[in-house]
Design an enzyme around this catalytic site. Sequence first.
Site, mmCIF file in Angstrom:
data_model
loop_
_atom_site.group_PDB
_atom_site.id
_atom_site.type_symbol
_atom_site.label_atom_id
_atom_site.label_comp_id
_atom_site.label_asym_id
_atom_site.label_seq_id
_atom_site.Cartn_x
_atom_site.Cartn_y
_atom_site.Cartn_z
ATOM 1 N NE ARG A 103 33.273 11.781 -10.430
ATOM 2 C CZ ARG A 103 34.293 12.137 -9.653
ATOM 3 N NH1 ARG A 103 34.077 12.715 -8.481
ATOM 4 N NH2 ARG A 103 35.537 11.921 -10.040
ATOM 5 C CG HIS A 130 38.188 7.522 -11.322
ATOM 6 N ND1 HIS A 130 37.876 8.421 -12.324
ATOM 7 C CD2 HIS A 130 38.516 8.276 -10.227
ATOM 8 C CE1 HIS A 130 38.009 9.655 -11.862
ATOM 9 N NE2 HIS A 130 38.390 9.594 -10.603
ATOM 10 C CD GLN A 133 42.877 9.745 -9.945
ATOM 11 O OE1 GLN A 133 42.040 10.618 -9.804
ATOM 12 N NE2 GLN A 133 44.166 9.981 -9.764
ATOM 13 C CG ASP A 222 40.297 5.500 -3.570
ATOM 14 O OD1 ASP A 222 40.178 6.644 -3.077
ATOM 15 O OD2 ASP A 222 39.425 4.994 -4.308
ATOM 16 C CB CYS A 262 42.695 8.866 -6.784
ATOM 17 S SG CYS A 262 41.516 8.220 -5.576
ATOM 18 N NE ARG A 290 41.583 12.773 -13.309
ATOM 19 C CZ ARG A 290 40.430 12.734 -12.637
ATOM 20 N NH1 ARG A 290 40.438 12.540 -11.333
ATOM 21 N NH2 ARG A 290 39.279 12.846 -13.256
#
Length: 303
Positions: A103, A130, A133, A222, A262, A290
């Site tokens: 990340r 992402h 996700q 988000d 998310c 996830r």
Amino acid sequence: MKNFISINECSAEELRELLDESAELKKLYKGGGRDVCLAGKVLAMLFEKPSLRTRISFHVAMTDLGGSAIYVKPEDIGGIGKREPVKDMARVLSRYVDGIMARTFEHSTVVELAEFATVPVINALTDWSHPCQAMADVLTIKEHLGRLEGVKVAYVGDGNNVARSLAFACAKLGMKLVVASPKGYELDAETIETAERIAAGSVEQVNEPKRAVSEADIIYTDTWVSMGQESEKKKRIKVFKGFQVDAKLVKLAGSSVKVMHCLPAYRGLEISDEVVESKNSVVFDQSENRLHFQRALLKKLMS
Ligand code: CP
Ligand code: NVA
């Protein structure tokens, strides 16, 4: 498939296979079964940014599959690409571990890791995308609606990393995505062009949330302030006024619409507490998925 860096680089068939495998492993693990296909394998997890879901779900997924994971903070190793070049880190890590997930701020860091590593590299969020996700999200949509083809997703908010990966996933899997963002915060033209090029579905960019949510099966939002944008917080809160997913907006889509986020959610900003806690909200199913998606991904890449 050696790495998992961006959804637009995967074929629709690969994505569908991953979704099927996620569902199968989910069933297996819910039923008390196990698949130790990664016995003895090790995943290195490099994080330049905070994480709850990604860090824990990857660690649990590795443990579930019989392997193990090592969590690495930038300060432990003198920063990513700072104490030594990223390309050297990639080659050193490849001599020790069986997979790398990272990340990072810069998307190019993950791309460079993948270029020089001889083991699989997974994008666990960059400023640009992402993908893990988005795949957990489409798994969630499939579970709730029983299909993906033709599903209308309204994304209300910042044209950010999460929106971009969702756009690629929708385009690949035959869904209709409408993104409503304030002017200047839309998805970039290149992303829309890429999505259109790979599209089995469609991606449209608008500036009015009401227009986006009309007849939507899914409303997604988000944070307005992604990790690394903290200094813009004040300005962004002003710009995004009118883009909150609240009960009034949700009502426009109809009573069966599913609301997604998310997480982490900033209640009172991009989404109201009422909506997060409402019967329309499937945010915790997304979080759970996830784990189920990443088990399938790790199995595919590392076994
Ligand atoms: N959704 C998500 O990636 O959460 P974390 O930042 O907690 O990993
Ligand atoms: N767009 C958010 C997603 C967090 C999971 C960020 O990058 O901070």
